[in-house]
Each structure stands twice: as structure tokens, then as C-alpha cells.
Design a protein around this motif. Structure first.
Motif, PDB file in Angstrom:
ATOM      1  N   LYS A 321       0.924  -1.371  -0.084  1.00  0.00           N
ATOM      2  CA  LYS A 321       0.101  -0.021   0.007  1.00  0.00           C
ATOM      3  C   LYS A 321       0.707   1.194  -0.164  1.00  0.00           C
ATOM      4  CE  LYS A 321      -3.490   2.278   2.732  1.00  0.00           C
ATOM      5  NZ  LYS A 321      -4.552   2.255   4.000  1.00  0.00           N
ATOM      6  N   GLU A 325       1.200   4.169  -2.819  1.00  0.00           N
ATOM      7  CA  GLU A 325       0.745   5.523  -2.468  1.00  0.00           C
ATOM      8  C   GLU A 325       1.879   6.428  -2.661  1.00  0.00           C
ATOM      9  OE1 GLU A 325      -0.877   5.552   1.333  1.00  0.00           O
ATOM     10  OE2 GLU A 325      -3.000   4.730   0.565  1.00  0.00           O
ATOM     11  N   ALA A 412      -5.181   4.713  -6.802  1.00  0.00           N
ATOM     12  CA  ALA A 412      -3.863   4.191  -6.242  1.00  0.00           C
ATOM     13  C   ALA A 412      -4.136   2.988  -5.193  1.00  0.00           C
ATOM     14  CB  ALA A 412      -3.286   5.169  -5.190  1.00  0.00           C
ATOM     15  N   GLY A 413      -3.112   2.056  -5.156  1.00  0.00           N
ATOM     16  CA  GLY A 413      -3.273   1.147  -4.077  1.00  0.00           C
ATOM     17  C   GLY A 413      -4.328   0.074  -4.410  1.00  0.00           C
TER      18      GLY A 413
END
Length: 616
Positions: A321, A325, A412-413
Motif C-alpha cells: 500500500k 501510494e 492508487a493502491g
């Protein structure tokens, strides 16, 4: 809002979707992914077969590939931590095999650290410390035996250095181990990295001693050697891990900058996407981010490709993550620094090619009929295909968009369908289970009311899932789906063999419709299903407008009508048609009383016609 934000926000919105588009998609990124030979060995070990691991380590020993051997031993020891049966069988068959004993030695260290954990000493209990030191004492003779069985091998001494770190060995013991290691391999990166930890301030050295050691090793290293990255590791230890990094701290900024410059030069020796360089490149990306060198950091992310590493990102959160990010943040910073009418900076080198990384595929099963899913997904920012499934449920898949919207580009992620499920379950009572497949890895994420309630991954090369973790996941699934007994789910979650079968069996155990044929093998598997329809991506304003209307586009998603709906409209039509006919033919009825029943009758007739057409 500050003046700076007024300037940078329009730039970011304009260029954000075009910066870093050559980076691999988020769903292709994995943390500490093994190489193909090691992946095959780990999969076989998980199935109880130690022969591929034995052959792999024997090749590194006979070829004196000490760097690779050190990495392989560490990975195999990690695999044996929760599934030691294959290693026990290997040792029972060949108790004097230097490779098996070496893996056993590293496993002993891993077991000790699993009990102690990586927490600071003040957060470790006395019972943990007692068990930790007991296991380290038990490991000492195994390490000695591994060194005796293969005297030319430096890897047992890398394990011994790790043992010295945990056992609080005095400096003379550390120096003796270090001398043995460098006598066998003067430039062994694994031994140097372990020694660096011993010499850092949080263990038994100081910041100055750590940097002196790292810089001295880098100065004496051969061109292209990963030892040139040692000062970078020291810089991350100082800047991120320690609490002493201040403007007037013991380490000057010039040494930090020199470490980053040396690592940047080293990165040029390796091809983009080379997993051998992924370790120090991940550290380099974080260091450049801390220095706000955004363009260079983006180039490093391009060179990393899909090969994220646990460290240094685990220092600041969950590794994958945080990697994703930070990567997104770098893209936005580069976009915000690009002039509004300018062009984003071109990459210094081409991005890493995906190589053999297979395309990840995903499918969602939503516990709601298609029209409800479509209404909930209007604002998700991607194109979806929704197909009806049994029991008033729906299949949902992502439809590739040649020109994705900004919201999709900036996600994102998360894999895009996962992000979409997060969006379209928000505010809804029904859950959605997002299934994923990447090569031989299968997984899922459960969303309910806009929150990820549970996730799991079946990976043949990974250790068996901890029972407590599997039980918690099973409880979360049973709380959302009508499963009276979660214990069979625990069994399915803890298995690592036949991931595809386990995923299918879990879906069946939850009472969900079966996974469509072809999942994981090709894209857009819902295109051929009866009733499958496309929900095209909408912009923000169109999504808001459509959310407040009943028109979801063409073709419309069929909305099931209750019997009462049909009866009321048919009755209304029976009453209104004669009334309208009488009004038209009677000269005593005014125009207003004529138009009203006529318009009402036409409206009801159109409603019935549309509903009947959708029903067919």
C-alpha cells in the motif's frame, strides 16, 4: 486555499493522468515476489516435495553463487517457518546435506525472531525475550554444523552475524564472525547488510560507525557491486528508522546526498525491471522522495517496475500500500510542477517491461440485481459490464477503456475493479466479493457498505495462513453471507494447494453463483452471457445527473417490476382510455379535461411498453 495550491492544483488536474502512464498497473505490483526458479521450488515445498529446493541450492553451492544462495536460503527458510514438513523430510533423508542444514540454521533464527517480533525492545515482554534467547541458543550448534559441512560457504556466517545481532553477542564475537565471512567472500552483500545492522545506533554501534563502515565498503567495492548501495541503507536507517535525524544531527546532509548519488549511479548498471536491483532501488525511491527530488524518484519507480520490496516501505506502513501510494504521490508532484501549457518531463530511461508478469484479472459478484448495481456504480469512474446471476445477484467485470478517465488513472493502491467495488457498495446494504487471479495466485476482497471487510490470497509459494487470521476472515465472511458455520471456510482459507478449486469452493460455500467459465484465462468473460450489458464510464457531472434520474443509458438495465406495479397501471389504463375517448367525442368537455386523461393514458401505455420490452 494557499496561493501555491491555486497554481499547482490546475497543473495536477491537467497533467496527472499523463504522468507515469508507462508505469506498470497497480495490480501487477507484488512485494518480494520470488524468481521463477525459486517460485517453482516454493510451490513444490508447499506440496511437500523438497527435491526442487535441493537441486536449486546444490546448483548455487557448486557454482559458488553466494549472493543468490543467500537469498534462496532466506526464502526457503521463510517457507519452512509455517510449513516445515518438507524440510524435515529432506533432513531425514540426508541429515548431512549442507544445503538442508543451512536452511535449518536460517529457520532457527526466523523462529526466534517470530517470537520476539521486530518491535522495539521496550515493547517486547520478558517472556518473549526468554523464549527468543532460548531459541537462539538452540540455533548456535546448527549454524556451526552448517559452516562445518561447507567450509567455503560464506552464507552460514551471514546467518551467524544475524545470530550475533539477536543474542547480544559482544564485539569480539561479531568481529570473529565478520572475519570468517569476508575471508570467504570479501564483497558479499548479504553479509555486509547484516553487519550494517549490528553497527547501527539502535543495536550496538552508532550512526557514525554505521556510515563509516558503509562508505568504506562502497569505496572498496567493484564497479556495479551492490555494496555501493550500503551508504544508502545507512541513510535510510538514519533518516527513517532512527529518531536522531535532525538538521544538526551527527550525520551531515552531504553524506546523505552522496549516498543517494552513489545509488543512482549504481542503478544505471542494471536494466530496468531487474529484480537483482529491486532491493536498493526501493530504498533509493524513498530517499529521493524524502529529498523532494520528484522527477528522479519517478524514474526510479520506472526502473523498479513490478518488483516492490517489503523494506523500506514497511518502516512507514503496509509495504504494498505504501509503495503504491508513494508512487502515486510522486506522479502528482511531477504533474504539479509541470507548467500548465507545458509537457511533462520525459523519462531518463524506458520503464521496466512487464516481462513474464501475467495480466491480473478480476471479477466481482454482487449480492444485488443488475439494475441496483448499475445505479450504485454510476459514479465509480470506470466502464463496467454487469450480467445477471442466479438468486437476484450480479456478475461485474471491468471493461478496458482506451482513454481512461482521470479518476481511473489516479486510482492508487487498488486494482480498478476493487476500487470500483469500494465505490459502488458505499451506502448499499448488499455486499460484493471481488475475485482476483494473477498467474497461480488467487484471492478475494469482501466489500460491505463501502469498506473492505476481509481479504485473502491463495499463493502456492506462501506459508500456510495462520489459523487465527483465517478464522477472522471466515467470521467476516459468515457475518455478511448466510453461512451458519464458518469452520469449513477456515479449512478452505488455510489450504495453499489448488488455489482455483479453493476459490470456487469458497464461492459455493458462501451461497454465491458459480464463477463463470474462463475466469483468469481471458478478459471480458461476461460479454457472452445472456443479459450482460455495458455501463459506460461517466464523468462526474453526468454521473450526478444520472444518479438522480432513472435513465442508465442504452440499453437500459431491466428493472424487475412487482405484480402490484403491473396491476395498478393496467387498471389506470382501463379507466383512462375510455375517459379520454369520451372527452374527445363529447362537445361539452373542454380542452383541458380532454388533454389530461389523454396524456395520462399515453404515459401509462409507454411505461407498460418499456417495461414489457425490458422484460423480454
Amino acid at each position: 486555499m494557499s496561493f501555491r495550491s491555486l497554481i499547482t492544483l490546475p497543473r495536477m488536474l491537467r497533467h496527472g493522468s499523463s504522468v507515469g502512464t508507462d508505469l506498470p498497473p497497480d495490480e501487477a505490483v507484488s512485494v518480494d515476489a520470488p524468481t521463477e526458479p525459486m517460485r517453482a521450488a516454493l510451490a513444490a515445498a508447499a506440496a511437500g516435495d523438497h527435491r526442487p529446493a535441493r537441486e536449486l541450492l546444490a546448483a548455487t553451492r557448486l557454482g559458488a553463487e553466494w549472493e543468490r544462495r543467500s537469498e534462496y536460503v532466506a526464502e526457503l527458510a521463510g517457507a519452512a517457518l509455517r510449513n516445515p514438513g518438507w524440510l524435515d523430510a529432506w533432513l531425514a533423508e540426508s541429515p548431512e546435506d549442507p544445503d538442508a542444514v543451512l536452511v535449518k540454521a536460517d529457520l532457527c533464527i526466523d523462529r526466534a525472531w517470530e517470537i520476539r517480533t521486530g518491535a522495539r525492545a521496550k515493547d517486547v515482554s520478558q517472556d518473549q525475550f526468554q523464549a527468543f534467547f532460548t531459541l537462539l541458543d538452540d540455533a548456535a550448534p546448527v549454524i556451526s554444523r552448517a559452516a562445518d559441512l561447507n567450509p567455503a560457504d560464506p552464507v552460514p556466517w551471514r546467518v551467524a552475524l544475524t545470530h550475533a545481532l539477536g543474542s547480544q553477542a559482544p564485539r569480539d564475537v561479531f568481529d570473529a564472525y565478520w572475519a570468517e565471512a569476508v575471508a570467504r567472500a570479501p564483497h558479499h552483500y548479504g553479509c555486509h547488510a547484516t553487519a550494517l545492522q549490528y553497527l547501527c545506533a539502535k543495536w550496538y554501534g552508532s550512526h557514525e560507525e554505521m556510515f563509516d563502515f558503509a562508505e568504506r565498503a562502497a569505496e572498496n567495492a567493484l564497479p556495479g557491486s551492490k555494496l555501493h548501495a550500503l551508504p544508502l541503507l545507512a541513510a535510510i536507517e538514519y533518516e527513517v528508522v532512527s529518531d536522531d535525524s535532525t538538521a544538526d544531527g551527527p550525520i551531515g546532509r552531504d553524506r546523505i546526498d552522496a549516498a543517494a548519488a552513489r545509488a543512482l549511479e549504481l542503478s544505471g548498471w542494471y536494466a530496468p525491471g531487474d529484480p537483482e536491483a529491486a532491493g536498493f532501488r526501493n530504498h533509493l525511491a524513498l530517499m529521493l522522495i524524502l529529498a523532494e527530488r520528484w522527477t528522479e524518484a519517478l524514474d526510479v519507480f520506472r526502473a523498479i517496475g513490478v518488483h516492490a520490496r517489503r523494506f523500506p516501505w514497511a518502516y512507514v506502513g503496509e509495504s504494498r500500500k505504501e509503495f503504491l501510494e508513494f508512487r502515486l504521490g510522486v506522479r502528482m508532484q511531477v504533474a504539479s510542477q509541470t507548467p500548465f501549457f507545458g509537457r511533462p518531463p520525459q523519462p531518463a530511461a524506458p520503464a521496466a517491461a512487464p516481462g513474464s508478469v501475467p495480466a491480473p484479472r478480476s471479477l466481482a459478484i454482487a449480492a444485488a440485481p443488475p439494475h441496483e448495481v448499475a445505479e450504485a456504480a454510476l459514479m465509480c469512474g470506470v466502464s463496467l459490464r454487469i450480467a445477471p446471476a442466479r438468486s437476484s445477484m450480479s456478475y461485474v467485470e471491468l471493461v478496458p477503456d482506451p482513454s481512461p478517465g482521470r479518476r481511473a488513472t489516479l486510482a492508487a493502491g487498488e486494482e480498478l475493479l476493487t476500487a470500483a467495488a469500494d465505490n459502488f457498495t458505499t451506502g448499499e446494504k448488499w455486499p460484493a466479493l471481488v475475485l482476483r487471479r494473477t498467474a497461480d495466485r488467487y484471492g478475494f476482497t469482501l466489500f460491505h457498505k463501502g469498506k473492505a471487510r476481509a481479504r485473502h490470497l491463495w499463493d502456492p509459494t506462501a506459508p500456510v495462513t495462520d489459523h487465527a487470521e483465517a478464522a477472522a476472515t471466515a467470521q467476516a465472511l459468515a457475518a455478511v453471507f448466510p453461512v451458519p458455520d464458518p469452520r469449513p471456510l477456515v479449512t478452505l482459507l488455510r489450504g495453499t494447494n489448488s488455489p482455483a478449486e479453493r476459490q470456487s469452493e469458497l464461492v459455493a460455500a458462501l451461497g454465491l453463483p458459480p464463477i463463470p467459465a474462463g475466469f483468469g484465462e481471458r478478459d471480458e468473460i461476461l460479454a457472452g452471457l445472456d443479459g450482460a450489458q455495458l455501463l459506460a464510464r461517466r464523468g462526474v457531472f453526468k454521473g450526478i445527473r444520472d444518479t438522480m434520474s432513472t435513465d442508465l443509458g442504452s440499453p437500459a438495465f431491466p428493472v424487475p417490476r412487482p405484480r402490484r406495479w403491473w396491476v395498478l397501471r393496467m387498471a389506470g389504463l382501463v379507466l383512462l382510455v375510455p375517459a379520454a375517448a369520451f372527452a374527445w367525442w363529447s362537445p361539452d368537455v373542454g380542452w383541458y379535461r380532454t388533454i389530461v386523461p389523454t396524456a395520462a393514458a399515453v404515459y401509462l401505455a409507454l411505461q407498460l411498453r418499456t417495461a414489457w420490452a425490458q422484460r423480454r
